[in-house]
Enzyme design. Structure first.
Site, PDB file in Angstrom:
ATOM      1  N   TYR A 185       0.855  -1.189   0.000  1.00 28.75           N
ATOM      2  CA  TYR A 185       0.000   0.000   0.000  1.00 28.75           C
ATOM      3  C   TYR A 185       0.887   1.234   0.000  1.00 28.75           C
ATOM      4  O   TYR A 185       1.861   1.299   0.758  1.00 28.75           O
ATOM      5  CB  TYR A 185      -0.891   0.009   1.244  1.00 28.75           C
ATOM      6  CG  TYR A 185      -1.770   1.239   1.367  1.00 28.75           C
ATOM      7  CD1 TYR A 185      -2.808   1.469   0.464  1.00 28.75           C
ATOM      8  CD2 TYR A 185      -1.563   2.167   2.387  1.00 28.75           C
ATOM      9  CE1 TYR A 185      -3.618   2.600   0.575  1.00 28.75           C
ATOM     10  CE2 TYR A 185      -2.375   3.297   2.508  1.00 28.75           C
ATOM     11  CZ  TYR A 185      -3.393   3.509   1.605  1.00 28.75           C
ATOM     12  OH  TYR A 185      -4.193   4.622   1.722  1.00 28.75           O
ATOM     13  N   LYS A 209       3.842   8.986   9.143  1.00 24.71           N
ATOM     14  CA  LYS A 209       3.643   8.396  10.465  1.00 24.71           C
ATOM     15  C   LYS A 209       4.657   8.891  11.508  1.00 24.71           C
ATOM     16  O   LYS A 209       4.507  10.010  11.993  1.00 24.71           O
ATOM     17  CB  LYS A 209       3.569   6.868  10.347  1.00 24.71           C
ATOM     18  CG  LYS A 209       2.408   6.487   9.402  1.00 24.71           C
ATOM     19  CD  LYS A 209       2.052   5.052   9.271  1.00 24.71           C
ATOM     20  CE  LYS A 209       0.753   4.911   8.492  1.00 24.71           C
ATOM     21  NZ  LYS A 209       0.808   4.215   7.249  1.00 24.71           N
ATOM     22  N   ASP A 230       9.278   2.781   0.205  1.00 20.87           N
ATOM     23  CA  ASP A 230       8.205   3.452   0.944  1.00 20.87           C
ATOM     24  C   ASP A 230       8.387   3.083   2.418  1.00 20.87           C
ATOM     25  O   ASP A 230       7.990   2.006   2.858  1.00 20.87           O
ATOM     26  CB  ASP A 230       6.846   3.010   0.414  1.00 20.87           C
ATOM     27  CG  ASP A 230       5.695   3.723   1.128  1.00 20.87           C
ATOM     28  OD1 ASP A 230       5.950   4.398   2.148  1.00 20.87           O
ATOM     29  OD2 ASP A 230       4.548   3.597   0.660  1.00 20.87           O
TER      30      ASP A 230
END
Ligand SMILES: *Cc1c(COP(=O)(O)O)cnc(C)c1O
Length: 430
Positions: free
Chosen positions: A142, A265, A237
């Protein structure tokens, strides 16, 4: 009716599905989400005042536990000077310099407001830099919800991208090619079939959005070699793994150096932040230094930068935190494995450091197809049981558990006791 249920009744009237991000919905486990009124350390408290040990940790940012007073103090102090200026500030330079000085493969970095934005912008920079359009991603990875990355993750090897969401035009995913995680041969074939057309390979260096799926020995290294050989940009990522597996993320942990990285995050310390960075010659393509346009009204927001800078400074200043996180991971996930073994339960635990999950399948899980073989009915029962025992895990089989530095041995023991209670009652009967 609980206060959370009451709030959900109100929420669904005004917010689609009652939540501002679908992962929060507990629809697939047949429940309503707990509405949270506060959190501290490893605990969150719901609207009824119930206390839970939390393994969502805001999906990763709360690596130092909830409501860390050091970060909170910096935020309050920054607030006193004003919430947003829309022009340059010193804190932005501080955080960029701090990251570039301490993570060698990040020579320049641009701050944005979310992981989605970070990845979307990194892809654009890679395309601008190479002058090529196509990208390779992995099924089950994702990378946020931008159009070109919402490719049906189940579509498998070498198929052309099919939109994984309504509302994504066919044209937006036409240049997105899907490969199989842990299968470098699937990547090699895509390179061969699309000679000199691949701008970038983007990968979660340890995948945490199909449950936790680790890179097998040599996988990341092979991606590195393929990209170098083909003149494509390798993008890690690291929105989840950055500052978690090590200060320098998965790149440092696995010793494979990408051309670009994306963060999110943890880098915001709990505020909405993302960032992308990497080799100077690529980042120099980004506007206003270069021709690749990317902008943001609130990018580098002073409050967000204060929170993020403090979070990563604390992590950098305490290498012992990473050792502690690793031993907590070993205690929790290793403990789960022992329980599974004891009851011969058909489950598999994957983990690295403080990131892990339990799959309700006895098969090895090394890619998306294998992750899909999990028994999601068993997962729902597990979720409800754990919640009943005061343990808050993500309401999906395909999400990770996040441990913070505040998860004490006692808290982990309590979690394991609940886990054993579930496994013994669910599988122990027969
Ligand atoms: C969470 C996540 C994103 C998206 O970040 P947002 O801040 O939710 O937009 C991108 N990539 C990975 C690996 C993620 O885990």
């Amino acid at each position: 009716m609980s206060r959370s249920d009451e709030l959900m009744e109100r929420a669904v009237r005004y917010i689609p599905g009652g939540v501002n991000s679908p992962v929060r919905s507990c629809k697939n486990v047949g429940m309503t989400p707990r509405f949270i009124q506060g959190a501290t350390g490893p605990y969150i408290f719901d609207a009824d005042g119930k206390k839970y040990i939390d393994y969502i940790c805001s999906w990763g940012p709360m690596i130092l536990g909830h409501n860390d007073s050091r970060i909170r103090d910096k935020v309050i102090k920054a607030c006193e000077n004003g919430l947003s200026f829309g022009t340059a500030t010193e804190t932005e330079v501080d955080i960029a310099e701090f990251i570039c000085r301490n993570i060698p493969h990040v020579e320049m970095i641009r701050m944005v407001n979310s992981g989605t934005e970070a990845v979307m912008s990194a892809i654009r920079a890679a395309r601008g830099f190479t002058g090529r359009d196509k990208i390779i991603k992995f099924a089950g990875n994702y990378h946020g919800h931008s159009d070109c990355l919402l490719v049906d993750a189940g579509s498998g090897l070498m198929t052309q991208g099919i939109p994984g969401s309504a509302g994504v035009p066919r044209g937006c995913t036409r240049d997105t090619l899907s490969a199989v995680y842990n299968d470098p041969e699937s990547v090699r074939k895509l390179f061969e079939a699309n000679k000199d057309q691949i701008a970038a390979v983007i990968v979660e260096p340890a995948a945490a959005n199909m449950g936790v799926v680790l890179p097998e020995e040599g996988f990341l290294q092979e991606l590195r070699e393929l990209c170098t050989g083909e003149g494509a940009v390798l993008i890690f990522d690291e929105v989840i793994t950055g500052f978690r597996l090590a200060f320098g993320g998965a790149a440092e942990y696995y010793g494979v150096i990408p051309d670009m990285v994306t963060y999110g995050k943890i880098i915001g310390g709990g505020m909405p932040v993302g960032a992308y960075g990497g080799r100077k010659e690529i980042m120099d393509q980004v506007s206003p230094a270069g021709p690749v346009y990317q902008a943001g009204t609130l990018s580098g927001n002073p409050i967000a930068m204060a929170a993020g800078l403090e979070a990563i400074r604390i992590l950098y200043d305490h290498p012992s935190y990473y050792e502690a996180l690793r031993s907590k991971g070993f205690m929790l996930f290793g403990g789960m494995r022992e329980i599974i073994h004891k009851y011969k339960a058909p489950c598999t635990v994957n983990y690295v450091g403080s990131l892990g999950c339990v799959f309700f399948t006895k098969n090895k899980v090394a890619n998306y197809e294998q992750a899909l073989s999990s028994d999601t009915t068993a997962f729902s029962a597990y979720f409800k049981y754990m919640l009943g025992k005061g343990v808050h895990v993500a309401p999906s089989q395909f999400e990770a558990m996040f441990i913070s530095t505040e998860h004490s041995d006692e808290v982990i023991e309590k979690t394991l006791k609940a886990f054993e209670g579930f496994i013994s009652s669910y599988y122990g009967r027969g």
